[in-house]
Design a protein around this motif. Structure first.
Motif, PDB file in Angstrom:
ATOM      1  N   ASP A 112     -31.731 -35.985  14.129  1.00 45.64           N
ATOM      2  CA  ASP A 112     -31.804 -35.862  13.070  1.00 45.64           C
ATOM      3  C   ASP A 112     -32.064 -34.373  12.462  1.00 45.64           C
ATOM      4  O   ASP A 112     -32.460 -33.552  11.905  1.00 45.64           O
ATOM      5  CB  ASP A 112     -33.062 -36.550  12.047  1.00 45.64           C
ATOM      6  N   HIS A 127     -31.516 -30.725  11.128  1.00 48.55           N
ATOM      7  CA  HIS A 127     -31.128 -30.570   9.788  1.00 48.55           C
ATOM      8  C   HIS A 127     -31.914 -29.237   9.350  1.00 48.55           C
ATOM      9  O   HIS A 127     -31.902 -28.577  10.433  1.00 48.55           O
ATOM     10  CB  HIS A 127     -31.676 -31.678   8.620  1.00 48.55           C
ATOM     11  N   SER A 166     -33.254 -27.443   6.204  1.00 49.96           N
ATOM     12  CA  SER A 166     -34.208 -27.212   5.565  1.00 49.96           C
ATOM     13  C   SER A 166     -34.638 -26.062   4.470  1.00 49.96           C
ATOM     14  O   SER A 166     -35.310 -25.099   5.200  1.00 49.96           O
ATOM     15  CB  SER A 166     -36.005 -27.798   5.126  1.00 49.96           C
ATOM     16  N   VAL A 199     -35.143 -25.088  10.516  1.00 53.74           N
ATOM     17  CA  VAL A 199     -34.264 -25.674  11.615  1.00 53.74           C
ATOM     18  C   VAL A 199     -35.174 -26.746  11.905  1.00 53.74           C
ATOM     19  O   VAL A 199     -36.367 -27.015  12.514  1.00 53.74           O
ATOM     20  CB  VAL A 199     -33.504 -25.300  12.772  1.00 53.74           C
ATOM     21  N   PHE A 218     -35.900 -31.134  14.071  1.00 60.76           N
ATOM     22  CA  PHE A 218     -35.704 -31.858  14.373  1.00 60.76           C
ATOM     23  C   PHE A 218     -35.709 -33.044  14.876  1.00 60.76           C
ATOM     24  O   PHE A 218     -37.510 -32.017  15.512  1.00 60.76           O
ATOM     25  CB  PHE A 218     -33.770 -31.207  15.730  1.00 60.76           C
ATOM     26  N   MET A 272     -23.846 -25.611  11.097  1.00 60.48           N
ATOM     27  CA  MET A 272     -24.090 -26.725  10.697  1.00 60.48           C
ATOM     28  C   MET A 272     -23.573 -25.629   9.372  1.00 60.48           C
ATOM     29  O   MET A 272     -23.065 -26.320   8.554  1.00 60.48           O
ATOM     30  CB  MET A 272     -25.592 -26.787  10.362  1.00 60.48           C
ATOM     31  N   GLU A 332     -17.589 -26.501   8.093  1.00 62.56           N
ATOM     32  CA  GLU A 332     -17.298 -27.773   7.927  1.00 62.56           C
ATOM     33  C   GLU A 332     -16.285 -28.428   8.323  1.00 62.56           C
ATOM     34  O   GLU A 332     -15.376 -28.166   8.711  1.00 62.56           O
ATOM     35  CB  GLU A 332     -17.710 -28.051   6.557  1.00 62.56           C
ATOM     36  N   PRO A 370     -21.346 -30.603  14.571  1.00 60.70           N
ATOM     37  CA  PRO A 370     -22.157 -31.337  14.694  1.00 60.70           C
ATOM     38  C   PRO A 370     -22.805 -30.977  16.561  1.00 60.70           C
ATOM     39  O   PRO A 370     -24.260 -30.724  16.947  1.00 60.70           O
ATOM     40  CB  PRO A 370     -22.534 -32.512  14.381  1.00 60.70           C
ATOM     41  N   GLU A 397     -26.202 -29.470  18.129  1.00 69.73           N
ATOM     42  CA  GLU A 397     -26.915 -30.137  18.787  1.00 69.73           C
ATOM     43  C   GLU A 397     -27.254 -29.276  20.081  1.00 69.73           C
ATOM     44  O   GLU A 397     -27.949 -29.267  20.710  1.00 69.73           O
ATOM     45  CB  GLU A 397     -26.755 -31.290  19.414  1.00 69.73           C
TER      46      GLU A 397
END
Length: 252
Positions: A6, A8, A10, A73, A75, A115, A118, A123, A127
Motif C-alpha cells: 500500500d 501511496h 498523502s 510517502v 507504506f 508515482m 502514469e 509502481p 517500490e
C-alpha cells in the motif's frame, strides 16, 4: 514480492488536525514537504522533511499540521520485510522509530516523482525506491548499534535485570557515571525514547508474557512487573497494546 504494501502519497492541508486514532497495521511515513507535530505513545515530536517515521500497529497518535501542511510517502512492511529489517538492527518492536537525513528526503521526492508517471513501470520504480529508504534506515540503525557506548549498554542492562524497580534518572546516571542530562539525551539518540518509556515497555512485555502463560490475577502480575496497582497497569498496557490486560488475555 518487495515486502512493500500500500505505497501511496498523502497530502494534508495547512493548519489541519487529526485527532487521536490508531491503525490496525504498522506503517512507515517519510515526510517530503511541510511539517507537523505528532504525539504518539505519550511522546511528542516535530517532524520535518527528510524524517522517516515508524508507527507500530495500534499505537494511538495525534497530528497537528503547520502553515505549509504536509506531503508524506506512506507504506506498510509485510512480516517478511520486518524480519529482514530486524536482522539488520532496525527492530520494529513496538517503539516509534525516527530517522532524519538529506538522503531520505531526496529518496522521498524520487518516490513522489516516480508515482506521478502514469505507466506500467511506475509502481515497480516507486517500490524499489521505498526499499532504498528502508536500506538507508537499516544501515543507520546498524551504525548506531555499533556505536552505543558501554556505559549506555550498562544502563539498559540494569533496566532489563531489575525492571520492577522504581528507577529514577539520578539512579541511572549513577550507574552510567554520567550527568543525568547527558544520559537522557544519549538514550533518546540511540533508542528513540526516554529511559522511562523503555522501562514501561519492558514491564508491559513481561506482563504480557505472564498473561499469556499463567492464570494469575491481574493485580499480582501488575505488582510483580513494577506497576503501582491495577489502574496504572491498565493505562500502561493500553498505551502499548491499545487494549486492556484482561481483553488482551481473552484474545489469546
Amino acid at each position: 514480492m518487495s515486502g512493500i504494501v500500500d505505497l501511496h502519497v498523502s497530502e494534508y492541508r495547512p493548519g489541519g488536525h487529526m485527532a487521536g486514532h490508531r491503525h490496525d497495521e504498522a506503517w512507515f511515513c517519510l515526510v517530503v514537504e511541510g511539517g507537523y507535530e505528532e504525539t504518539i505513545l505519550g511522546m511528542r515530536n516535530v517532524h520535518e522533511p527528510g524524517d522517516l517515521l515508524f508507527c507500530p500497529a495500534h499505537a494511538k497518535h495525534e497530528q497537528r499540521f503547520g502553515q505549509r501542511g504536509a506531503r508524506k510517502v506512506i507504506f506498510h512492511p509485510n512480516d517478511t520485510l520486518a524480519g529482514l529489517l530486524a536482522e539488520h538492527h532496525a527492530r520494529l518492536d513496538g517503539r516509534p522509530l525516527i530517522r532524519r537525513s538529506a538522503t531520505l528526503h531526496a529518496l522521498g521526492w524520487r518516490i513522489v516523482q516516480a508515482m506521478a508517471v502514469e505507466d506500467a513501470c511506475a509502481p515497480l520504480c516507486a517500490e524499489g525506491l521505498a526499499l532504498d529508504v528502508l536500506a538507508e534506515t537499516g544501515r543507520g540503525m546498524a551504525e548506531l548499534s555499533m556505536m552505543e557506548p558501554a556505559w549506555l549498554r550498562r544502563v539498559r542492562q540494569c533496566l532489563h535485570d531489575d525492571r520492577a524497580r522504581d528507577w529514577s534518572l539520578a539512579d541511572l546516571a549513577a550507574v552510567a557515571e554520567r550527568h543525568p542530562v547527558h544520559l537522557a539525551r544519549s538514550f533518546r539518540l540511540f533508542h528513540h525514547c526516554t529511559p522511562g518509556d523503555y522501562l514501561r515497555r519492558l514491564r508491559v512485555e513481561r506482563a504480557a508474557h505472564l498473561l499469556r502463560t499463567t492464570r494469575r490475577p491481574l493485580l499480582d502480575i501488575a505488582l510483580e512487573c513494577g506497576f503501582a496497582g491495577a489502574a496504572q497497569f491498565s493505562r500502561s498496557f493500553r498505551a502499548v497494546h491499545a487494549v486492556t490486560p484482561s481483553a488482551w488475555r481473552r484474545s489469546r
